[in-house]
Design a protein around this motif. Structure first.
Motif, PDB file in Angstrom:
ATOM      1  N   VAL A  85     -32.100   0.659 -27.148  1.00  9.96           N
ATOM      2  CA  VAL A  85     -31.724   0.889 -28.542  1.00  9.96           C
ATOM      3  C   VAL A  85     -32.913   0.609 -29.457  1.00  9.96           C
ATOM      4  CG1 VAL A  85     -30.239   0.022 -30.406  1.00  9.96           C
ATOM      5  CG2 VAL A  85     -29.267   0.490 -28.153  1.00  9.96           C
ATOM      6  N   ARG A 136     -31.100   2.298 -37.619  1.00 13.99           N
ATOM      7  CA  ARG A 136     -30.650   0.903 -37.522  1.00 13.99           C
ATOM      8  C   ARG A 136     -31.751   0.003 -38.068  1.00 13.99           C
ATOM      9  NH1 ARG A 136     -27.844  -2.250 -32.784  1.00 13.99           N
ATOM     10  NH2 ARG A 136     -26.905  -0.277 -32.272  1.00 13.99           N
ATOM     11  N   CYS A 386     -28.164   4.874 -31.269  1.00 16.93           N
ATOM     12  CA  CYS A 386     -26.723   4.681 -31.398  1.00 16.93           C
ATOM     13  C   CYS A 386     -26.385   3.469 -32.278  1.00 16.93           C
ATOM     14  CB  CYS A 386     -26.124   4.472 -30.011  1.00 16.93           C
ATOM     15  SG  CYS A 386     -24.372   4.159 -30.069  1.00 16.93           S
ATOM     16  N   THR A 387     -25.360   3.660 -33.102  1.00 16.16           N
ATOM     17  CA  THR A 387     -24.856   2.564 -33.948  1.00 16.16           C
ATOM     18  C   THR A 387     -23.327   2.568 -33.901  1.00 16.16           C
ATOM     19  OG1 THR A 387     -24.860   4.075 -35.826  1.00 16.16           O
ATOM     20  CG2 THR A 387     -26.794   2.675 -35.590  1.00 16.16           C
ATOM     21  N   ALA A 388     -22.775   3.164 -32.849  1.00 19.92           N
ATOM     22  CA  ALA A 388     -21.344   3.500 -32.845  1.00 19.92           C
ATOM     23  C   ALA A 388     -20.411   2.296 -32.905  1.00 19.92           C
ATOM     24  CB  ALA A 388     -21.023   4.320 -31.607  1.00 19.92           C
ATOM     25  N   CYS A 389     -20.741   1.226 -32.170  1.00 15.52           N
ATOM     26  CA  CYS A 389     -19.731   0.189 -31.957  1.00 15.52           C
ATOM     27  C   CYS A 389     -19.160  -0.407 -33.232  1.00 15.52           C
ATOM     28  CB  CYS A 389     -20.286  -0.901 -31.048  1.00 15.52           C
ATOM     29  SG  CYS A 389     -20.111  -0.402 -29.322  1.00 15.52           S
ATOM     30  N   ARG A 394     -15.759  -1.854 -32.898  1.00 17.16           N
ATOM     31  CA  ARG A 394     -15.922  -2.569 -31.620  1.00 17.16           C
ATOM     32  C   ARG A 394     -16.920  -3.702 -31.827  1.00 17.16           C
ATOM     33  NH1 ARG A 394     -16.250   2.948 -29.193  1.00 17.16           N
ATOM     34  NH2 ARG A 394     -18.506   2.750 -29.286  1.00 17.16           N
ATOM     35  N   PHE A 399     -15.796  -5.905 -28.537  1.00 16.68           N
ATOM     36  CA  PHE A 399     -16.988  -5.339 -27.900  1.00 16.68           C
ATOM     37  C   PHE A 399     -17.210  -5.972 -26.528  1.00 16.68           C
ATOM     38  CE2 PHE A 399     -21.429  -6.124 -26.887  1.00 16.68           C
ATOM     39  CZ  PHE A 399     -21.881  -4.825 -26.738  1.00 16.68           C
ATOM     40  N   ILE A 408     -18.044   0.346 -21.332  1.00 15.69           N
ATOM     41  CA  ILE A 408     -18.995   0.655 -22.402  1.00 15.69           C
ATOM     42  C   ILE A 408     -19.951   1.776 -21.979  1.00 15.69           C
ATOM     43  CG2 ILE A 408     -20.780  -1.080 -21.842  1.00 15.69           C
ATOM     44  CD1 ILE A 408     -19.450  -0.793 -25.323  1.00 15.69           C
ATOM     45  N   CYS A 411     -19.398   5.051 -23.352  1.00  9.61           N
ATOM     46  CA  CYS A 411     -19.737   5.232 -24.776  1.00  9.61           C
ATOM     47  C   CYS A 411     -21.255   5.279 -24.943  1.00  9.61           C
ATOM     48  CB  CYS A 411     -19.225   4.073 -25.625  1.00  9.61           C
ATOM     49  SG  CYS A 411     -17.500   3.719 -25.469  1.00  9.61           S
ATOM     50  N   CYS A 412     -21.918   4.281 -24.382  1.00 12.36           N
ATOM     51  CA  CYS A 412     -23.356   4.127 -24.644  1.00 12.36           C
ATOM     52  C   CYS A 412     -24.164   5.326 -24.182  1.00 12.36           C
ATOM     53  CB  CYS A 412     -23.910   2.900 -23.929  1.00 12.36           C
ATOM     54  SG  CYS A 412     -23.224   1.369 -24.501  1.00 12.36           S
ATOM     55  N   ASN A 415     -23.550   8.475 -26.251  1.00 15.11           N
ATOM     56  CA  ASN A 415     -24.049   8.240 -27.614  1.00 15.11           C
ATOM     57  C   ASN A 415     -25.571   8.234 -27.647  1.00 15.11           C
ATOM     58  OD1 ASN A 415     -21.540   8.078 -28.770  1.00 15.11           O
ATOM     59  ND2 ASN A 415     -21.392   5.850 -28.594  1.00 15.11           N
TER      60      ASN A 415
HETATM   61 FE1  SF4 Z   1     -24.631  -0.249 -28.625  1.00 15.28          FE
HETATM   62 FE2  SF4 Z   1     -23.432   1.166 -26.708  1.00 15.28          FE
HETATM   63 FE3  SF4 Z   1     -22.067   0.385 -28.793  1.00 15.28          FE
HETATM   64 FE4  SF4 Z   1     -23.882   2.276 -29.057  1.00 15.28          FE
HETATM   65  S1  SF4 Z   1     -21.988   2.441 -27.869  1.00 15.28           S
HETATM   66  S2  SF4 Z   1     -23.602   0.553 -30.456  1.00 15.28           S
HETATM   67  S3  SF4 Z   1     -25.440   1.567 -27.626  1.00 15.28           S
HETATM   68  S4  SF4 Z   1     -23.015  -0.939 -27.260  1.00 15.28           S
END
Ligand code: SF4
Ligand code: SF4
Length: 472
Positions: A85, A136, A386-389, A394, A399, A408, A411-412, A415
């Motif tokens: 990240v 970010r 990525c900044t999704a959580c 989450r 999280f 995860i 998602c990660c 993303n």
């Molecule tokens: Fe971080 Fe993964 Fe959440 Fe994106 S999806 S903010 S990379 S933990």
């Protein structure tokens, strides 16, 4: 008396417990049977206690150390895959009333240029950061109730989130400001911050008091208990760290893990991130005056042992470290790095003349973000914006439970690919774009669920047509 559940710093970072831990590590550094037992526990990926972790840190059996490094690398791959990240620091103001002897912003430094960004200057900085491709940020300010009151920080966060320039947007603002009150943490939470970061600097109380001779930061207990207040203010993602070089690294290592255990014991969730800065040269600061500097091998071992001890916690390394060092520790557990950073106030919009230096430390990795992204991909990593959580809610234990379940990954990974695609479309050089497109194509196949692969393919096409900000 050591008590991880106590609200008092002297109890959860009990000096006697740290000293016992250090003695335990020293006594067992050749104890192969115990080291094997601890490594077996570590392989379960549920973490280690500070006492177990110190035995690994102190171990000087070469073969066991190699096992440890391999395990750290494997844990890193299991939880973070090959994603890294990206973020950038943004210095708002270097006015500071504290007397930290290792930082050029200390109040008595009369030759550093003092600067504080206006909201218009923040706009210029953020547009420059957006034009690099950052999504970010980590906000940094000195502590100064007159120049940098909480209202200034809140207004700045609002300004930053409000800037929409071309396809750019800052989607997550993490904040690194001085220890403050529950009420102020609540205000930061309401302003939509991501992680609240505060480095302990050192867990050794006696040294702490000497290193912080004046100003509010002198209050060790108030500083050390800040994460508890942040949690009480509703911020459930907190980022810890020490400044390696101030005290003996073994003490800091034990303190850091005890702090993590305390947060887990009281709030059910350990630190979201751990940073591992080492002291650097800066205006008015000569790192050689501090006796406890650590070499690159020790630094690598610390990173590996933290990775093993707290497998779910993100680990951050900044541009304080050189390209070479960053490359080494990326394998061992680092999950977030900064790129293209400026450590001066206002340095993104306009590089400052040398005689006007306002930087907090000398950067060791001076490459542009595009160069860093290119370099990461060349090593097989996926740079992720990525900044999704936190935007999906989450945070904190939500999280962590997702992370611990291994879900995860679903998602990660997607993303990372979608945000990298945005970067390639909007900001990358031709060479970086070419490498990135190949990487994305290859990595789609590594998304565990086929259905998700399909959705990602569709979204990548939509990104090409100009739509932004997809996320899982
Ligand atoms: Fe971080 Fe993964 Fe959440 Fe994106 S999806 S903010 S990379 S933990
Ligand atoms: Fe101020 Fe932080 Fe520097 Fe200390 S470390 S002098 S609190 S900016």
């Amino acid at each position: 008396m050591y008590d991880p559940k106590s609200p008092h710093a002297d109890d959860f970072i009990d000096h006697g417990e740290v000293m016992e831990t250090l003695a335990y590590g020293e006594a067992n550094k050749h104890n192969e049977a115990l080291i094997d037992e601890i490594l077996a526990k570590a392989r379960l990926r549920k973490g280690l206690t500070h006492k177990e972790a110190i035995v690994l840190l102190d171990c000087d059996l070469e073969e066991k150390n190699q096992e440890m490094f391999a395990l750290a690398e494997q844990i890193k791959k299991d939880f973070y895959g090959n994603r890294i990240v990206m973020f950038a620091p943004l210095y708002l103001s270097n006015y500071c009333v504290n007397g930290c002897v290792y930082c050029p912003y200390h109040a008595k430094n009369k030759h550093i240029a003092r600067k504080k960004l206006t909201q218009e200057e923040i706009r210029r900085e953020v547009i420059a950061l957006q034009d690099m491709g950052h999504k970010r940020l980590a906000l940094e300010t000195g502590e100064d109730p007159v120049h940098n009151p909480i209202e200034y920080v809140l207004e700045s966060i609002d300004t930053i989130y409000g800037i929409k320039h071309k396809n750019g947007a800052i989607r997550r603002v993490n904040v690194n400001i001085a220890a403050t009150t529950v009420e102020n943490y609540r205000k930061l939470k309401d302003a939509g911050i991501g992680t609240y970061i505060l480095f302990q600097e050192t867990y050794h109380k006696e040294s702490y008091l000497k290193l912080h001779p004046t100003g509010p930061k002198h209050d060790y207990d108030y500083h050390t208990e800040a994460m508890d207040r942040a949690q009480m203010g509703g911020i459930d993602d907190v980022g810890c760290g020490v400044l390696f070089g101030l005290e003996l690294y073994r003490y800091e290592f034990a303190g850091l893990l005890m702090h993590a255990e305390h947060l887990e014991a009281v709030f059910g969730v350990g630190p979201h991130t751990i940073s591992v800065p080492r002291i650097r040269r800066a205006d008015d600061i000569d790192p050689d005056t501090f006796d406890n500097g650590i070499d690159d091998d020790t630094f690598a071992k610390i990173v590996a042992c933290i990775r093993i001890a707290v497998p779910y916690t993100g680990m951050i390394v900044s541009t304080r470290e050189s390209q070479k060092t960053r490359e080494r520790v990326l394998h061992l557990g680092i999950s977030q790095i900064s790129g293209g950073s400026k450590t001066s106030v206002g340095g993104y919009y306009e590089p400052e003349p040398e005689e006007e230096c306002s930087a907090q430390f000398d950067v060791s990795d001076n490459r542009t973000l595009d160069q860093v992204v290119n370099w990461l991909m060349g090593m097989g990593y996926i740079p992720s914006f990525c900044t999704a959580c936190y935007r999906e809610g989450r945070t904190g234990d939500r999280f962590m439970s997702l992370c611990k379940s291994g879900q995860i990954q679903n998602c990660c990974h997607p993303n990372a690919l979608m945000t990298l695609k945005e970067y390639l479309m909007d900001y990358a050089s031709e060479d970086t774009r070419r490498i990135g497109e190949v990487l994305i194509e290859r990595e789609i196949g590594n998304i565990p669920k086929e259905k998700v692969q399909q959705i990602v393919r569709e979204r990548l096409i939509q990104i090409e047509s100009g739509i932004r900000d997809f996320r899982f």
